[in-house]
Design an enzyme around this catalytic site. Structure first.
Site, PDB file in Angstrom:
ATOM      1  N   GLU A  39      -6.783 -17.362   8.965  1.00  0.00           N
ATOM      2  CA  GLU A  39      -5.500 -16.804   9.356  1.00  0.00           C
ATOM      3  C   GLU A  39      -5.722 -15.793  10.479  1.00  0.00           C
ATOM      4  O   GLU A  39      -6.478 -14.841  10.325  1.00  0.00           O
ATOM      5  CB  GLU A  39      -4.847 -16.113   8.147  1.00  0.00           C
ATOM      6  CG  GLU A  39      -3.441 -15.672   8.430  1.00  0.00           C
ATOM      7  CD  GLU A  39      -2.768 -15.032   7.224  1.00  0.00           C
ATOM      8  OE1 GLU A  39      -3.447 -14.311   6.480  1.00  0.00           O
ATOM      9  OE2 GLU A  39      -1.557 -15.253   7.050  1.00  0.00           O
TER      10      GLU A  39
ATOM     11  N   GLU B  49       1.542 -12.532  -2.985  1.00  0.00           N
ATOM     12  CA  GLU B  49       2.031 -13.319  -1.853  1.00  0.00           C
ATOM     13  C   GLU B  49       1.049 -13.060  -0.732  1.00  0.00           C
ATOM     14  O   GLU B  49       1.036 -11.970  -0.155  1.00  0.00           O
ATOM     15  CB  GLU B  49       3.466 -12.889  -1.514  1.00  0.00           C
ATOM     16  CG  GLU B  49       4.246 -13.959  -0.793  1.00  0.00           C
ATOM     17  CD  GLU B  49       4.050 -13.894   0.702  1.00  0.00           C
ATOM     18  OE1 GLU B  49       3.092 -14.532   1.189  1.00  0.00           O
ATOM     19  OE2 GLU B  49       4.828 -13.218   1.368  1.00  0.00           O
TER      20      GLU B  49
ATOM     21  N   GLY C 123       0.188  -9.384   1.106  1.00  0.00           N
ATOM     22  CA  GLY C 123      -0.828  -8.981   2.072  1.00  0.00           C
ATOM     23  C   GLY C 123      -1.871 -10.063   2.216  1.00  0.00           C
ATOM     24  O   GLY C 123      -1.597 -11.238   1.975  1.00  0.00           O
ATOM     25  N   SER C 124      -3.072  -9.666   2.570  1.00  0.00           N
ATOM     26  CA  SER C 124      -4.108 -10.660   2.862  1.00  0.00           C
ATOM     27  C   SER C 124      -4.665 -11.264   1.575  1.00  0.00           C
ATOM     28  O   SER C 124      -4.645 -10.647   0.506  1.00  0.00           O
ATOM     29  CB  SER C 124      -5.246 -10.004   3.640  1.00  0.00           C
ATOM     30  OG  SER C 124      -5.977  -9.146   2.785  1.00  0.00           O
ATOM     31  N   THR C 125      -5.172 -12.482   1.702  1.00  0.00           N
ATOM     32  CA  THR C 125      -5.791 -13.156   0.560  1.00  0.00           C
ATOM     33  C   THR C 125      -7.005 -12.373   0.062  1.00  0.00           C
ATOM     34  O   THR C 125      -7.239 -12.263  -1.141  1.00  0.00           O
ATOM     35  CB  THR C 125      -6.173 -14.592   0.953  1.00  0.00           C
ATOM     36  OG1 THR C 125      -4.961 -15.337   1.130  1.00  0.00           O
ATOM     37  CG2 THR C 125      -7.010 -15.266  -0.111  1.00  0.00           C
ATOM     38  N   GLU C 126      -7.734 -11.784   1.000  1.00  0.00           N
ATOM     39  CA  GLU C 126      -8.922 -11.019   0.629  1.00  0.00           C
ATOM     40  C   GLU C 126      -8.551  -9.864  -0.317  1.00  0.00           C
ATOM     41  O   GLU C 126      -9.160  -9.687  -1.372  1.00  0.00           O
ATOM     42  CB  GLU C 126      -9.534 -10.481   1.924  1.00  0.00           C
ATOM     43  CG  GLU C 126     -10.857  -9.808   1.764  1.00  0.00           C
ATOM     44  CD  GLU C 126     -11.236  -9.071   3.053  1.00  0.00           C
ATOM     45  OE1 GLU C 126     -10.567  -9.273   4.086  1.00  0.00           O
ATOM     46  OE2 GLU C 126     -12.186  -8.281   2.996  1.00  0.00           O
TER      47      GLU C 126
ATOM     48  N   LYS D 184       4.392   1.188  -2.279  1.00  0.00           N
ATOM     49  CA  LYS D 184       3.553   1.729  -1.201  1.00  0.00           C
ATOM     50  C   LYS D 184       3.725   0.902   0.059  1.00  0.00           C
ATOM     51  O   LYS D 184       3.279  -0.236   0.130  1.00  0.00           O
ATOM     52  CB  LYS D 184       2.075   1.743  -1.577  1.00  0.00           C
ATOM     53  CG  LYS D 184       1.265   2.599  -0.608  1.00  0.00           C
ATOM     54  CD  LYS D 184      -0.210   2.245  -0.548  1.00  0.00           C
ATOM     55  CE  LYS D 184      -0.536   1.205   0.472  1.00  0.00           C
ATOM     56  NZ  LYS D 184      -0.492   1.624   1.881  1.00  0.00           N
TER      57      LYS D 184
ATOM     58  N   GLY E  73      -5.762  -9.605  -1.960  1.00  0.00           N
ATOM     59  CA  GLY E  73      -5.146 -10.180  -3.155  1.00  0.00           C
ATOM     60  C   GLY E  73      -6.185 -10.521  -4.209  1.00  0.00           C
ATOM     61  O   GLY E  73      -6.000 -10.251  -5.399  1.00  0.00           O
TER      62      GLY E  73
ATOM     63  N   CYS F 241       3.019 -14.353   7.496  1.00  0.00           N
ATOM     64  CA  CYS F 241       2.077 -15.053   6.622  1.00  0.00           C
ATOM     65  C   CYS F 241       2.372 -16.551   6.596  1.00  0.00           C
ATOM     66  O   CYS F 241       1.479 -17.354   6.389  1.00  0.00           O
ATOM     67  CB  CYS F 241       2.114 -14.476   5.220  1.00  0.00           C
ATOM     68  SG  CYS F 241       3.790 -14.282   4.603  1.00  0.00           S
TER      69      CYS F 241
END
Lengths: 336, 486
Positions: free
Chosen positions: B397, B266, B244-247, B192, B249, B300
């Protein structure tokens, strides 16, 4: 055989996991820790000597404190015999153990691989010297497969330390290497320890199970908080005593005895724990722990519904050794 | 952008040098790529993807819903149990080599399309994104028939169907990072692409058709976050890889808890770029610029925290400002453009909000004199000095062209400050002293460390983070591990 007089406690199937049961008071008279006899040869010549019993405490930061909560819980043999009152670690003890493990991380991860290997080998040496004691403990506390079987388990545990003692100065060569990038750089990948690892140890796999989950974690430079429960608690504390006399720096291994239900969520959610090994948990409990572990993106070993039961006597392979490593890649310039 | 420093040459200007947008043909509407062909989404919903430099729609793409995810996963499963699963490593290699070659052949189309859809300067899409994407396929192609020698046992098996969700900052490159190792290892994929940058992935779908991969081996679903959530939580997916973002993830890690689905994450970063007083300062300034202003800071691993040794802080900051005065912001398709458009309104708002917080918390804000185009999403290169470690702009970030400058005195202090973050993706070191490079490299808790350079990538070089920057590695032999049952 002076300690044979101790009466048997009521049969209890899994004292450590029944959080609501009433813990008998150690001073209530009726129940006393039974039989140290099996751990000690009988006194010669018919002399009777009163045994000196051991207090089973926690192992945090290289010291052996009782639980800060003052709690203890009875540990019984499969036949119900009361063996000891072990310290029942609290949430605060778990947090203290993490602090100790974090404090020890810089020194241990920064030690040379050769040094770490020698320390692990020293553990094997110390354990070998106390093999008889551990054989007795395994025999009494866990299984009734006979003395030979217990001795085999302990020997295998010693051998496992020896196996892992050889890994610290080799793992970088099998898990790292030079990467041929298209540019003027020397590009190098090296494995590094993940950090503080919480180990939920298998409750019923004896000393060999404990060593099998602990040794790979510290061999690679991580520091550990090991939570022992069930029949494994006494062996875990005795193992801590071995570690304390094996040049393992204080805090590198911290041993808690207590209930998974109470402490596993604390360790899984702890923001300063980098990885967690769920090996000792029931598959049904793992989803909740993994959700907590996501709070700081912990590395989770033995996640999910679980595989077939682990054969601890089998060749351990590299799965555990490589599980708690990060790969660091360095781009170093090349030029004149 | 007009140079303001008296040291810069004020009078010369560049003539426009736009790359032609005509080299690529964009269809008015794209379906989903499932089972080897483009099909309409079950619910018939489409959304527009914009050119962020003009806010003009480029095309309509399908919004994949749950039935489409089901269909794509089923197609991937069928290919896994069927033609792809039966394809020997030698032939998987050949397919991937074909893909690499076609990307190279059609590189110009890909580069223009990437810059149109993403907003990044053509110089970067042309010289970095597209060549690296081709190189990635080429690299992993060679692994497909050598897995037994990769150090994962004599006969490592693929995992099955991989669900892969990628971000908008390097759309084609991230697709290559995900697809190439997965396919080399023998998995099938449902990919995606990001909501705002789907077009190069759809062009890649055409390339995959052209290369003749068996239908269902690669499926590409466009859509928003809901599509991604449906994909990663799909019970038919054996492996999830997310960048993508840590959130998000963490959300994915929670969603997969207890399922045993393999996961690679990642995630975000807040990298320290550490400049010592003995560094080659002009080179370091170039590295700082490349570290944070490459790809508008939508990286990132961007060097978003500059840690500069106190004794050279003023010099470095002066030279940095002078250099920023020469950066050219504007039309992404212009070959002289250094800074392109911010990818989306949403991202622009986030950068604006965090930069405002930097000012409110007391840091000193500076940008070169810089005319922003009237239309599109733009943010000038911005430098904050006097930043403390507690400031949000030193902790969070930003994912934009915003640099936070902190200082240090001793190497130990540099290490402590660099490691004072929940992330751990990357770091930079600038010094002439080789032993200090390795001294620092040993102590920085980050997955990628650049010495006297920054933002270098190579398919042979493992990439990925410590701590909350995620787990697992992409690139190199290590990148295979996430797609093998080893």
């Amino acid at each position: 055989m002076p300690d044979r007089r101790a009466p048997r406690a009521k049969p209890e199937k899994s004292s450590a996991t029944k959080s609501s049961r009433k813990a008998p008071s150690p001073r209530s008279g009726g129940e006393r820790p039974a039989s140290d006899a099996a751990r000690r040869p009988p006194a010669a010549g018919g002399d009777t000597r009163l045994a000196v019993r051991k207090t089973y405490k926690l192992f945090i930061g290289g010291a052996f404190p009782r639980s800060e909560s003052g709690r203890s819980f009875p540990v019984t043999a499969p036949d119900g015999t009361l063996l000891a009152h072990a310290a029942l670690a609290s949430r605060k003890d778990a947090r203290d153990a993490v602090v100790a493990a974090r404090k020890a991380f810089g020194g241990w991860s920064g030690a040379t691989a050769y040094n770490r290997g020698q320390v692990l080998y020293r553990v094997a040496e110390m354990l070998e010297g106390r093999a008889g004691q551990f054989t007795d403990e395994v025999l009494v506390a866990e299984r009734n497969n006979g003395r030979e079987s217990a001795a085999r388990d302990v020997a295998a545990a010693v051998d496992r330390w020896v196996w892992y003692a050889g890994w610290p100065d080799k793992v970088a060569q099998i898990a790292g290497g030079a990467n041929p990038v298209a540019g003027p750089y020397f590009n190098l990948s090296v494995p590094e320890p993940t950090g503080v690892v919480a180990v939920l140890a298998p409750p019923a796999a004896g000393l060999l199970g404990l060593v099998s989950v602990l040794a790979p974690v510290i061999a690679t430079g991580n520091t550990a908080v090991l939570l022992a429960s069930g029949p494994a608690v006494l062996a875990a504390v005795s193992l801590a005593e071995v570690l304390a006399t094996s040049d393992v720096p204080g805090g590198v291994v911290n041993v808690l005895t207590g209930r998974f239900a109470e402490l596993a969520p604390v360790l899984a959610a702890h923001q300063d724990v980098n990885a967690i090994d769920l090996t000792g948990t029931e598959p049904a409990d793992r989803a909740a722990l993994e959700r907590l572990a996501a709070g700081n993106v912990k590395r989770v070993f033995a996640a999910g519904p679980g595989r077939v039961a682990e054969d601890w006597a089998a060749d351990p392979g590299l799965r555990r050794l490589l599980a708690f490593l990060e790969t660091k890649t360095v781009w170093h310039p090349v030029g004149t | 952008m007009v140079a303001t420093s008296p040291l810069a040459t004020p009078d010369w200007d560049y003539a426009p040098a736009p790359e032609s947008a005509d080299v690529v043909s964009i269809a008015p509407r794209y379906g989903l790529f499932i089972g080897g062909e483009f099909v309409p989404p079950a619910a018939g919903e489409y959304f527009a993807t914009l050119n962020p430099a003009t806010e003009q729609p480029l095309a309509e793409v399908a919004q994949a819903g749950e039935p489409d995810v089901d269909r794509a996963v089923a197609a991937a499963r069928a290919a896994y149990g069927g033609p792809w699963g039966a394809t020997p490593g030698r032939d998987r290699a050949k397919y991937l080599y074909r893909v690499a070659r076609v990307i190279q052949e059609r590189a110009r189309e890909f580069a223009v399309l990437e810059s149109l859809d993403n907003g990044k300067p053509i110089r970067e899409s042309r010289d970095v994104d597209i060549p690296l994407a081709a190189a990635h396929f080429f690299y992993y192609a060679g692994w497909a028939d050598k897995l037994a020698h990769a150090g994962f046992g004599p006969d490592p098996r693929p995992l099955g169907v991989a669900g892969q969700v990628i971000p908008w900052n390097f759309p084609l490159l991230m697709a290559a990072w995900k697809l190439a190792p997965a396919l080399a290892a023998g998995n099938t994929c449902v990919l995606k692409p990001a909501e705002t940058t789907p077009l190069t992935a759809l062009l890649l779908a055409e390339v995959i058709q052209e290369a003749g991969l068996p239908p269902g081996t690669v499926n590409i679903l466009t859509g928003d976050g809901a599509t991604g959530r449906a994909l990663v939580a799909h019970p038919g997916v054996d492996k999830v890889a997310f960048t993508g973002s840590t959130e998000v993830g963490k959300e994915i890690q929670r969603a997969l808890a207890g399922t045993g689905t393999r996961l690679t994450l990642e995630l975000g970063g807040k990298a320290a770029n550490v400049v010592f007083d003995d560094a080659p300062l002009d080179q370091a300034v170039e590295g700082i610029v490349n570290g944070i202003f490459f790809n508008q800071g939508h990286v990132c691993c961007a060097g978003s925290r500059l840690l500069v040794q106190e004794s050279v802080a003023d010099t470095v900051l002066d030279r940095l400002k002078r250099r920023l005065g020469t950066l050219r912001l504007g039309d992404p398709l212009d070959k002289n453009t250094d800074i392109g458009a911010i990818n989306s309104r949403q991202q622009l708002d986030k950068i604006t909000e965090l930069s405002a917080a930097g000012e409110q918390e007391g840091a000193e804000r500076w940008s070169p004199a810089c005319a922003l185009p009237d239309r599109g999403y733009w943010f000038p290169p911005t430098v904050f000095s006097g930043v403390s470690q507690a400031h949000r702009i030193a902790q969070e970030e930003i994912f934009g062209p915003v640099l936070s400058v902190l200082t240090f005195r001793t190497p130990e202090e540099a290490v402590a400050k660099a490691n004072n973050t929940p992330y751990g993706l990357s770091a930079g070191i600038w010094t002439e002293k080789g032993s200090r490079i390795f001294w620092m490299a040993q102590r920085l808790r980050a997955g990628v460390i650049w010495a006297n350079t920054y933002n270098r990538f190579d398919p042979a070089s493992p990439f990925g983070g410590y701590q909350e920057s995620g787990f697992g590695r992409e690139g190199g032999r290590h990148g295979l591990a996430g797609y093998l049952d080893a």
